[in-house]
Write a protein that holds these residues in place. Structure first.
Motif, PDB file in Angstrom:
ATOM      1  N   TRP A 185       0.694  -1.111   0.179  1.00 10.12           N
ATOM      2  CA  TRP A 185      -0.216   0.267  -0.395  1.00 10.12           C
ATOM      3  C   TRP A 185       0.579   1.440  -0.243  1.00 10.12           C
ATOM      4  N   LYS A 203      -7.360   8.340  -1.491  1.00  7.10           N
ATOM      5  CA  LYS A 203      -8.013   7.563  -1.205  1.00  7.10           C
ATOM      6  C   LYS A 203      -7.684   5.612  -0.839  1.00  7.10           C
ATOM      7  N   ARG A 204      -6.158   6.055  -1.489  1.00  4.70           N
ATOM      8  CA  ARG A 204      -5.789   4.475  -1.206  1.00  4.70           C
ATOM      9  C   ARG A 204      -5.960   4.380  -0.293  1.00  4.70           C
ATOM     10  N   LEU A 206      -7.661   5.753   2.443  1.00  5.88           N
ATOM     11  CA  LEU A 206      -9.060   4.688   2.983  1.00  5.88           C
ATOM     12  C   LEU A 206      -9.556   3.600   3.043  1.00  5.88           C
ATOM     13  N   ASP A 207      -9.187   3.471   1.848  1.00  6.75           N
ATOM     14  CA  ASP A 207      -9.090   1.665   1.085  1.00  6.75           C
ATOM     15  C   ASP A 207      -8.148   0.920   2.288  1.00  6.75           C
ATOM     16  N   ARG A 209      -7.034   1.314   4.889  1.00  4.93           N
ATOM     17  CA  ARG A 209      -8.155   1.200   6.450  1.00  4.93           C
ATOM     18  C   ARG A 209      -9.112   0.371   6.060  1.00  4.93           C
ATOM     19  N   ASN A 210      -9.570   0.668   4.987  1.00  6.56           N
ATOM     20  CA  ASN A 210     -10.997  -0.335   5.199  1.00  6.56           C
ATOM     21  C   ASN A 210     -10.636  -2.128   4.958  1.00  6.56           C
ATOM     22  N   HIS A 211      -9.379  -1.981   4.406  1.00  3.98           N
ATOM     23  CA  HIS A 211      -8.853  -3.681   4.562  1.00  3.98           C
ATOM     24  C   HIS A 211      -8.343  -4.230   5.256  1.00  3.98           C
ATOM     25  N   GLY A 212      -8.291  -3.185   6.445  1.00  4.29           N
ATOM     26  CA  GLY A 212      -7.373  -3.592   7.827  1.00  4.29           C
ATOM     27  C   GLY A 212      -6.332  -3.859   8.201  1.00  4.29           C
ATOM     28  N   THR A 214      -2.777  -1.882   9.418  1.00  4.07           N
ATOM     29  CA  THR A 214      -2.350  -0.343  10.004  1.00  4.07           C
ATOM     30  C   THR A 214      -1.427   0.214   9.058  1.00  4.07           C
TER      31      THR A 214
END
Length: 232
Positions: A185, A203-204, A206-207, A209-212, A214
């Motif tokens: 990432w 945007k990446r 946020l993505d 974080r949404n994918h877990g 850290t």
């Protein structure tokens, strides 16, 4: 080792010499490494591939790439480790074009690269901005299945395209990866930031974080830069 030399009839094993050479490489002790090289020559061990590889690695780690090159030429037998060590040495010291030439010679000699070889060459391509060789390496990596099986190789490939500024290719590799970690990432986010795509970087993030996943220090540095670039 010095005490062993003083005892007549006791000779160091190849394993011990490799360990000692690795220590010299770790401490960047070229003087002691050269002394060991002299002892190895006296013992007639230039034909032991493991010792030879350790010697090349020691000279590389000590920044003595010319000596590593000269020794490489004198070795009676060389394997993928020998070639990869010299390629890594040239790449890490900034001689990236030379590293890629050695990669070509390696293939001409019929020695097949391993994952470490590809990582070194991808980094070399990224450093000098060589998309041609980068694409060739990419094709080889896909053919050998390393994109799916080796996360470090895949991460380095994403990073290479990001350094080129070819973000659509970086994103394509990213999307094809079966597994990703924070380094993956970061490579993508950093690429967007470096090439002026601050909003895409956020945007990446946020993505991510949404994918877990850290974030780490590198992630936050990139995001701060992204915010600064868009005035957020």
């Amino acid at each position: 080792y010095d005490e062993m030399k003083e005892c007549k009839g006791i000779f160091p094993t190849s394993h011990l010499l490799v360990c000692l050479l690795n220590c010299c490489a770790l401490m960047k002790d070229a003087e002691k490494g050269c002394e060991l090289h002299d002892e190895i020559a006296k013992l007639g061990l230039e034909s032991d591939m493991f010792v030879g590889n350790a010697l090349v690695d020691m000279y590389v780690k000590c920044g003595l790439i010319t000596r590593a090159h000269d020794l490489f030429d004198k070795l009676q037998s060389r394997d993928v480790v020998t070639w990869t060590t010299i390629i890594a040495g040239y790449s890490e010291l900034g001689y990236c074009e030379e590293a890629l030439k050695w990669f070509e010679l390696m293939q001409i000699e019929g020695v097949f690269p391993n994952d470490v070889t590809y990582i070194c060459c991808l980094k070399a391509c990224g450093s000098i901005g060589d998309p041609g060789n980068g694409q060739v390496l990419h094709d080889d990596i896909v053919q050998k299945g390393l994109l799916e099986s080796n996360l470090v190789v895949a991460n380095t490939l994403v990073d290479m395209y990001a350094k080129f500024g070819v973000m659509w290719k970086a994103r394509q590799v990213f999307d094809e990866m079966p597994a990703r970690n924070v380094i993956t990432w970061n490579a993508l986010i950093s690429g967007y930031v470096q090439h002026g795509h601050g909003y895409k970087a956020l945007k990446r993030f946020l993505d991510m974080r949404n994918h877990g996943i850290t974030p780490d220090k590198v992630t936050y540095i990139c995001i701060v830069k992204a915010c600064g670039s868009i005035g957020a």
